[in-house]
Scaffold this active site. Structure first.
Site, short mmCIF file in Angstrom:
data_model
loop_
_atom_site.label_atom_id
_atom_site.label_comp_id
_atom_site.label_asym_id
_atom_site.label_seq_id
_atom_site.Cartn_x
_atom_site.Cartn_y
_atom_site.Cartn_z
N CYS A 172 8.88 3.64 15.13
CA CYS A 172 9.55 3.28 13.88
C CYS A 172 10.33 4.44 13.26
O CYS A 172 11.20 4.21 12.42
CB CYS A 172 8.54 2.71 12.89
SG CYS A 172 7.15 3.80 12.59
N ARG A 207 9.01 0.96 -2.24
CA ARG A 207 8.17 1.72 -1.29
C ARG A 207 7.09 2.37 -2.13
O ARG A 207 7.37 3.20 -2.99
CB ARG A 207 8.99 2.76 -0.55
CG ARG A 207 8.13 3.76 0.21
CD ARG A 207 8.89 4.53 1.24
NE ARG A 207 9.21 3.68 2.38
CZ ARG A 207 9.63 4.12 3.55
NH1 ARG A 207 9.77 5.42 3.75
NH2 ARG A 207 9.89 3.30 4.54
N ASP A 232 3.62 5.49 16.56
CA ASP A 232 4.02 5.93 15.21
C ASP A 232 3.35 7.29 15.00
O ASP A 232 2.47 7.68 15.80
CB ASP A 232 3.53 4.89 14.18
CG ASP A 232 3.99 5.20 12.76
OD1 ASP A 232 4.85 6.09 12.57
OD2 ASP A 232 3.47 4.55 11.83
N ARG A 256 17.26 -2.05 11.71
CA ARG A 256 16.75 -2.14 10.32
C ARG A 256 17.86 -2.69 9.42
O ARG A 256 17.58 -3.48 8.50
CB ARG A 256 16.31 -0.75 9.81
CG ARG A 256 15.04 -0.19 10.44
CD ARG A 256 13.80 -0.99 10.05
NE ARG A 256 13.58 -1.06 8.62
CZ ARG A 256 12.95 -0.14 7.89
NH1 ARG A 256 12.44 0.91 8.47
NH2 ARG A 256 12.78 -0.30 6.58
N GLN A 303 10.03 -3.27 8.70
CA GLN A 303 10.07 -2.57 10.00
C GLN A 303 9.72 -3.54 11.13
O GLN A 303 10.40 -3.59 12.15
CB GLN A 303 9.06 -1.42 9.97
CG GLN A 303 9.00 -0.63 11.26
CD GLN A 303 10.27 0.15 11.54
OE1 GLN A 303 10.71 0.91 10.70
NE2 GLN A 303 10.85 -0.03 12.70
N HIS A 359 4.22 -2.81 6.54
CA HIS A 359 5.63 -2.41 6.62
C HIS A 359 6.39 -3.59 7.25
O HIS A 359 6.87 -3.51 8.37
CB HIS A 359 5.76 -1.14 7.46
CG HIS A 359 7.03 -0.39 7.26
ND1 HIS A 359 8.02 -0.82 6.41
CD2 HIS A 359 7.49 0.78 7.80
CE1 HIS A 359 9.02 0.04 6.43
NE2 HIS A 359 8.73 1.01 7.27
N1 CP Z 1 10.68 3.65 9.62
C1 CP Z 1 10.94 3.89 8.32
O1 CP Z 1 10.53 3.15 7.42
O2 CP Z 1 11.73 4.97 8.11
P1 CP Z 1 11.92 5.69 6.70
O3 CP Z 1 10.56 6.20 6.27
O4 CP Z 1 12.90 6.80 6.93
O5 CP Z 1 12.44 4.67 5.71
#
Ligand code: CP
Length: 310
Positions: free
Chosen positions: A264, A108, A223, A292, A138, A135
């Site tokens: 998300c 990330r 979002d 997820r 997601q 992403h």
């Molecule tokens: N939606 C998502 O990626 O959640 P986190 O940021 O908690 O990983």
């Protein structure tokens, strides 16, 4: 039919429609297998996933860690303070070092180029757990949720409401292109999708600044208005985005009594979505979050466990 294998999972532009559907079918199989048998086959036994985080996470961290555990492998959480990706140590060096210890890297990052650099310089599969550009993990879980709850995505229209230029919207457009789902992006000027990203997605996308454009949507998706790394823009965004809040009025504007709502997460309740909607009958927020796990397991089983896509 066996589908060509993936080497990495950086974004959905590099994934074909067949590969995307292969991952969806694998995710559904793994979910069903665990439900019926109480366990998955240990296809990642002896394998380790390095999880590099430069930002906080709940869903991505836990779903990948539990995913590796369910598949018989190990996951190693590396916090923002430990690695200093791009500051303490370059992405190419991090990738080359981790490749000697681990069988895959999930990262990330702030800058998407760090994902690409790790792919270029490393020796193990790299999975994008969110970057400023996309992403993809997601979006895989999102389409899985839509497919499960509403059926064939090619017969559906998803209205994405809010910041239509962010990483989640980008990956959703790319995913929509893979499965033939129509999209409507409802966003104020300055926050609409990049024209090149939109064209590259291959998706049928209608862009509008008018919240009434949600009419006919099967799915409303939103979002946060201010993503991680954009905190200095928060006041400007809070002034601009309230007409795009997903609330009961916006649900009524879809003119669809069966419309479902996705987010998300994490949500800023009272900003982009109200409690009444997030906790109401149209909400799929928690099945979506739970998927997820299954979507990430499909990526891991394929990239680290060698399970073919079919
Ligand atoms: N939606 C998502 O990626 O959640 P986190 O940021 O908690 O990983």
């Amino acid at each position: 039919m066996t589908i060509e294998s993936l080497s990495h999972f950086p974004d959905l532009q590099s994934v074909s429609s067949e590969q995307f559907w292969g991952l969806l079918h694998l995710a559904a199989r793994l979910k069903d297998e665990r439900k019926r048998l109480g366990a998955n086959a240990p296809v990642c036994a002896g394998k380790a996933l390095a999880m590099v985080f430069t930002k906080p996470s709940l869903r991505t961290r836990v779903s990948f860690e539990m995913g590796m555990h369910h598949l018989g492998g190990t996951a190693l959480y590396l916090s923002p303070a430990e690695i200093g990706l791009g500051t303490r140590e370059s992405a190419p060096d991090v990738a080359r070092v981790l490749g000697g210890y681990c069988d895959g890297i999930m990262a990330r990052v702030f800058e998407h180029k760090h994902i690409l650099e790790m792919m270029e310089w490393g020796t193990v599969p790299v999975i994008n757990g969110l970057s400023d550009f996309s992403h993809p993990c997601q979006a895989l879980a999102d389409i899985m949720t839509i497919w499960e709850h509403l059926g064939d995505p090619s017969k559906l229209t998803l209205a994405y409401v809010g910041d239509g230029s962010n990483n989640v919207a980008t990956s959703l457009m790319q995913a929509a292109g893979k499965v033939g789902m129509k999209m409507c992006v409802v966003a104020p000027a300055g926050y609409q999708p990049d024209a090149q990203v939109l064209a590259d997605s291959g998706a049928d996308v209608y862009v509008s600044a008018d919240p009434d454009a949600v009419a006919g949507a099967d799915v409303l998706y939103t979002d946060v208005w201010t993503s991680m790394g954009q905190e200095s823009e928060r006041d400007v965004r809070l002034a601009l985005f309230p007409p795009y809040q997903v609330n009961e009025d916006l649900i009524a504007r879809t003119q669809n009594p069966n419309v479902r709502v996705l987010h998300c997460l994490p949500a800023h309740r009272g900003e982009e979505i109200t409690d009444a909607v997030a906790d109401g009958p149209a909400s799929l927020l928690f099945p979506q979050a739970h998927n997820r796990l299954h979507a990430q397991k499909a990526i891991l089983a394929h990239l680290l466990g060698g399970v073919a896509l079919e």
